[in-house]
Write an enzyme that holds these catalytic residues in place. Structure first.
Site, PDB file in Angstrom:
ATOM      1  N   ALA A   6       0.836  -1.203   0.000  1.00 33.87           N
ATOM      2  CA  ALA A   6       0.000   0.000   0.000  1.00 33.87           C
ATOM      3  C   ALA A   6       0.870   1.252   0.000  1.00 33.87           C
ATOM      4  O   ALA A   6       1.361   1.673   1.054  1.00 33.87           O
ATOM      5  CB  ALA A   6      -0.950  -0.010   1.195  1.00 33.87           C
TER       6      ALA A   6
ATOM      7  N   GLU B   3      -1.942   6.762  -2.790  1.00 38.51           N
ATOM      8  CA  GLU B   3      -3.008   7.415  -2.029  1.00 38.51           C
ATOM      9  C   GLU B   3      -3.914   8.191  -2.967  1.00 38.51           C
ATOM     10  O   GLU B   3      -3.542   8.444  -4.125  1.00 38.51           O
ATOM     11  CB  GLU B   3      -2.399   8.344  -0.974  1.00 38.51           C
ATOM     12  CG  GLU B   3      -1.544   7.605   0.032  1.00 38.51           C
ATOM     13  CD  GLU B   3      -0.969   8.496   1.119  1.00 38.51           C
ATOM     14  OE1 GLU B   3      -0.325   7.959   2.037  1.00 38.51           O
ATOM     15  OE2 GLU B   3      -1.167   9.729   1.047  1.00 38.51           O
TER      16      GLU B   3
ATOM     17  N   ILE C  93      -5.134  -0.500  -4.472  1.00 45.53           N
ATOM     18  CA  ILE C  93      -4.267  -1.510  -3.862  1.00 45.53           C
ATOM     19  C   ILE C  93      -4.641  -2.903  -4.367  1.00 45.53           C
ATOM     20  O   ILE C  93      -5.706  -3.437  -4.051  1.00 45.53           O
ATOM     21  CB  ILE C  93      -4.346  -1.451  -2.327  1.00 45.53           C
ATOM     22  CG1 ILE C  93      -4.065  -0.024  -1.843  1.00 45.53           C
ATOM     23  CG2 ILE C  93      -3.363  -2.453  -1.718  1.00 45.53           C
ATOM     24  CD1 ILE C  93      -2.767   0.577  -2.341  1.00 45.53           C
TER      25      ILE C  93
ATOM     26  N   GLU D 164      10.492  -4.029  -8.864  1.00 48.76           N
ATOM     27  CA  GLU D 164       9.068  -3.911  -9.218  1.00 48.76           C
ATOM     28  C   GLU D 164       8.901  -3.567 -10.692  1.00 48.76           C
ATOM     29  O   GLU D 164       8.065  -4.153 -11.395  1.00 48.76           O
ATOM     30  CB  GLU D 164       8.411  -2.839  -8.352  1.00 48.76           C
ATOM     31  CG  GLU D 164       6.946  -2.614  -8.684  1.00 48.76           C
ATOM     32  CD  GLU D 164       6.263  -1.623  -7.760  1.00 48.76           C
ATOM     33  OE1 GLU D 164       5.131  -1.215  -8.075  1.00 48.76           O
ATOM     34  OE2 GLU D 164       6.863  -1.248  -6.730  1.00 48.76           O
ATOM     35  N   ARG D 165       9.702  -2.625 -11.181  1.00 47.86           N
ATOM     36  CA  ARG D 165       9.566  -2.210 -12.573  1.00 47.86           C
ATOM     37  C   ARG D 165      10.038  -3.286 -13.531  1.00 47.86           C
ATOM     38  O   ARG D 165       9.473  -3.447 -14.624  1.00 47.86           O
ATOM     39  CB  ARG D 165      10.321  -0.894 -12.772  1.00 47.86           C
ATOM     40  CG  ARG D 165       9.572   0.258 -12.122  1.00 47.86           C
ATOM     41  CD  ARG D 165      10.383   1.475 -11.812  1.00 47.86           C
ATOM     42  NE  ARG D 165       9.531   2.466 -11.145  1.00 47.86           N
ATOM     43  CZ  ARG D 165       9.980   3.504 -10.470  1.00 47.86           C
ATOM     44  NH1 ARG D 165      11.282   3.711 -10.349  1.00 47.86           N
ATOM     45  NH2 ARG D 165       9.127   4.335  -9.889  1.00 47.86           N
TER      46      ARG D 165
ATOM     47  N   ARG E 223      -8.850 -18.154 -39.608  1.00 51.19           N
ATOM     48  CA  ARG E 223      -9.887 -17.274 -40.143  1.00 51.19           C
ATOM     49  C   ARG E 223      -9.694 -17.080 -41.653  1.00 51.19           C
ATOM     50  O   ARG E 223      -8.580 -16.838 -42.118  1.00 51.19           O
ATOM     51  CB  ARG E 223      -9.825 -15.922 -39.434  1.00 51.19           C
ATOM     52  CG  ARG E 223     -10.841 -14.899 -39.904  1.00 51.19           C
ATOM     53  CD  ARG E 223     -12.226 -15.244 -39.450  1.00 51.19           C
ATOM     54  NE  ARG E 223     -13.154 -14.147 -39.744  1.00 51.19           N
ATOM     55  CZ  ARG E 223     -14.465 -14.230 -39.580  1.00 51.19           C
ATOM     56  NH1 ARG E 223     -14.995 -15.350 -39.108  1.00 51.19           N
ATOM     57  NH2 ARG E 223     -15.235 -13.196 -39.869  1.00 51.19           N
TER      58      ARG E 223
ATOM     59  N   GLN F 158      -0.719 -10.103 -47.477  1.00 53.32           N
ATOM     60  CA  GLN F 158       0.580  -9.471 -47.226  1.00 53.32           C
ATOM     61  C   GLN F 158       0.520  -8.497 -46.055  1.00 53.32           C
ATOM     62  O   GLN F 158       1.434  -8.451 -45.229  1.00 53.32           O
ATOM     63  CB  GLN F 158       1.075  -8.758 -48.484  1.00 53.32           C
ATOM     64  CG  GLN F 158       2.503  -8.194 -48.316  1.00 53.32           C
ATOM     65  CD  GLN F 158       2.964  -7.405 -49.521  1.00 53.32           C
ATOM     66  OE1 GLN F 158       2.437  -6.334 -49.807  1.00 53.32           O
ATOM     67  NE2 GLN F 158       3.937  -7.946 -50.249  1.00 53.32           N
TER      68      GLN F 158
ATOM     69  N   THR G  71       4.403   5.663 -13.913  1.00 51.27           N
ATOM     70  CA  THR G  71       3.900   5.870 -15.272  1.00 51.27           C
ATOM     71  C   THR G  71       5.039   5.932 -16.287  1.00 51.27           C
ATOM     72  O   THR G  71       6.211   6.125 -15.930  1.00 51.27           O
ATOM     73  CB  THR G  71       3.108   7.183 -15.348  1.00 51.27           C
ATOM     74  OG1 THR G  71       4.007   8.273 -15.066  1.00 51.27           O
ATOM     75  CG2 THR G  71       1.951   7.206 -14.358  1.00 51.27           C
TER      76      THR G  71
END
Length: 378
Positions: free
Chosen positions: A126, A129, A159, A241-242, A267, A278, A364
Site C-alpha cells: 500500500a 493514495e 491496492i 518492481e519495474r 480465419r 501481405q 507511469t
C-alpha cells in the site's frame, strides 16, 4: 523466438509444473473469478502446496532457495499464456514478499514469509493514495510513535490484492521530508478497514481496493527495518518492481501475438486464410521483431538483477519499452480479430483491457522517462 540457453533443464521442469497448474487450476476458473471480481482464496493455497510461490525464499521458510529471477519470469509467462493477469502472483511473490526478505527480522520472516510461501498469507503493498501516485515523497498517511506501538492514520487506493490480503506493507510518513516507515498491517486489526472493491477496465479477476487506517496500532514487532528509512527501502525495491512489470508486459505481448497468429491462420476472408494477406504477414512480422528485441533487453536485465548489477534507469528503460510495445501489440492484434476482438469471450479482448494499466502502475511511462533522463544528466 530465439533465446538460446537462457533457460536450463531445471527452469523447464519448473515451467512444466506452472503450465500444468495454470491449465488445470487457473484457466477453468477464470469466468467465475471475472464474475466475482476476485480470485478464490484456495488458489493461493493450491499454488503454495505445489511450491509455486516465492521460489527464491530460503528452505528455512518453505521456499526452494532458487534466487534466480528467471523462476519468477516463468510463472509470469505461464499465467500470460492462459491470459490470466488477475491472479497476482507476480505482485505477491515477486514484489511484496521481497520486502520481508530484504528488511524483515528473523522473527518477521518466520512469522510472515513462511505463510507467503505456502499461500496461507496473501500479501499486498500500500503506497498509492487518493492524492499521491508516483510521487512517493508526497505520502500523507502518517504513523506516530506511542509507547511500544505506532499509530497509523490515512487512506490508500488502487491496492492490488486489497480484499484478499492478510498482510499489507503500508508506507506511512514518520517525520518530515523523506522520513517514511514501512508497517505490517494485518487483516482484522482494529481501525483497519477495506473500502469498495474497485470496478476496473481490466484485470477483472484481481481484487483492487481502497484501504483505510483509523488509529491502527502497529506494534514495533511489525515495523520493517528503520521506521525513518522507508523511503530508501522503497527506492531500493522499485527497480525490481519495474522489472517485474516489464516481464509481465513482454510476456503479455508474446501471448497476444501467439493468439493472433493462431486466429489469422484459422480465419478465412475472400477464400483464403487471413494470414496469407501481405498486410497481415507484414504486421505480424513487425510485431515479432519488436517483441524479440524487447525480450532480449528484458532478459538481459533479469540476468543483471541476478548478478546485483541492475540499475534504476535500466529497470525504468525495461518497463518503458516493454509496456509501450505491449500496448501497441495488443491493439494491432485486436484489430486483426475484427468484431470478434471486441467480444469479451475472446482472450485478445481481455489482453487488450489488461494491458492498459501496465503503462500506469509501478510508475507511469512519463515517470520512467524522467528517471532515464536524469541518468543522462539532462
Amino acid at each position: 523466438m530465439i533465446r538460446g540457453d537462457y533457460y536450463d533443464a531445471e527452469h523447464e521442469a519448473y515451467r512444466q509444473a506452472w503450465r500444468g497448474f495454470a491449465e488445470r487450476a487457473v484457466q477453468p476458473r477464470q469466468a467465475d473469478w471475472e464474475s466475482a471480481g476476485i480470485v478464490d482464496r484456495d488458489i493461493w493455497r493450491l499454488a503454495g502446496k505445489q511450491n509455486l510461490l516465492c521460489p527464491w525464499a530460503d528452505p528455512e521458510f518453505g521456499g526452494l532457495g532458487r534466487t534466480d529471477l528467471r523462476y519468477e519470469q516463468i510463472a509470469i509467462e505461464e499465467l500470460a499464456r492462459v491470459a490470466e493477469s488477475g491472479f497476482a502472483v507476480p505482485l505477491h511473490s515477486g514484489i511484496v514478499a521481497p520486502y520481508l526478505a530484504a528488511f524483515g527480522s528473523a522473527a518477521q520472516k518466520q512469522r510472515y514469509l513462511t505463510g507467503a510461501v505456502d499461500g496461507e498469507r496473501v500479501l499486498a503493498l500500500a503506497i498509492t493514495e487518493p492524492g499521491t501516485g508516483s510521487d512517493v515523497a508526497g505520502i500523507r498517511t502518517r504513523a506516530v510513535a506511542d509507547g511500544e506501538d505506532w499509530v497509523l492514520n490515512g487512506a490508500k487506493t488502487f491496492i492490488s490484492n486489497g480484499i484478499n490480503a492478510d498482510t499489507v506493507v503500508v508506507a506511512a510518513r514518520t517525520g518530515e521530508g523523506h522520513q517514511l516507515g514501512l508497517f505490517l498491517v494485518h487483516s482484522g486489526a482494529p481501525g483497519f478497514a477495506r473500502g469498495r472493491k474497485l470496478d476496473k477496465l481490466g484485470l477483472r479477476t484481481q481484487d483492487t481496493a481502497e484501504l483505510f487506517f483509523d488509529d491502527v496500532r502497529v506494534p514495533r514487532a511489525d515495523v520493517l527495518g528503520d521506521p525513518e528509512q522507508g523511503f530508501g527501502m522503497l527506492m531500493g525495491q522499485f527497480a525490481l518492481e519495474r522489472l517485474i512489470v516489464a516481464m509481465c508486459a513482454v510476456a503479455g505481448a508474446e501471448a497476444a501475438l501467439q493468439e493472433t497468429v493462431r486466429y489469422t491462420r484459422e480465419r478465412s476472408a475472400f477464400g483464403r486464410s487471413v494470414s496469407r494477406f501481405q498486410d497481415t504477414r507484414f504486421r505480424l512480422a513487425a510485431m515479432r521483431a519488436e517483441i524479440t528485441g524487447v525480450q532480449a533487453f528484458v532478459d538481459r536485465c533479469v540476468l543483471a538483477y541476478n548478478d546485483d548489477r541492475l540499475t534504476a534507469d535500466e529497470a525504468a528503460q525495461a518497463k518503458l519499452v516493454a509496456t509501450e510495445v505491449q500496448g501497441r501489440v495488443v491493439d494491432d492484434c485486436l484489430q486483426m480479430f475484427g468484431g470478434y476482438g471486441f467480444m469479451w469471450e475472446y482472450p485478445i479482448c481481455r489482453m487488450f483491457a489488461d494491458a492498459r494499466v501496465q503503462r500506469i502502475y509501478g510508475g507511469t511511462s512519463e515517470i520512467m522517462k524522467e528517471i532515464i533522463g536524469r541518468s543522462m544528466d539532462l
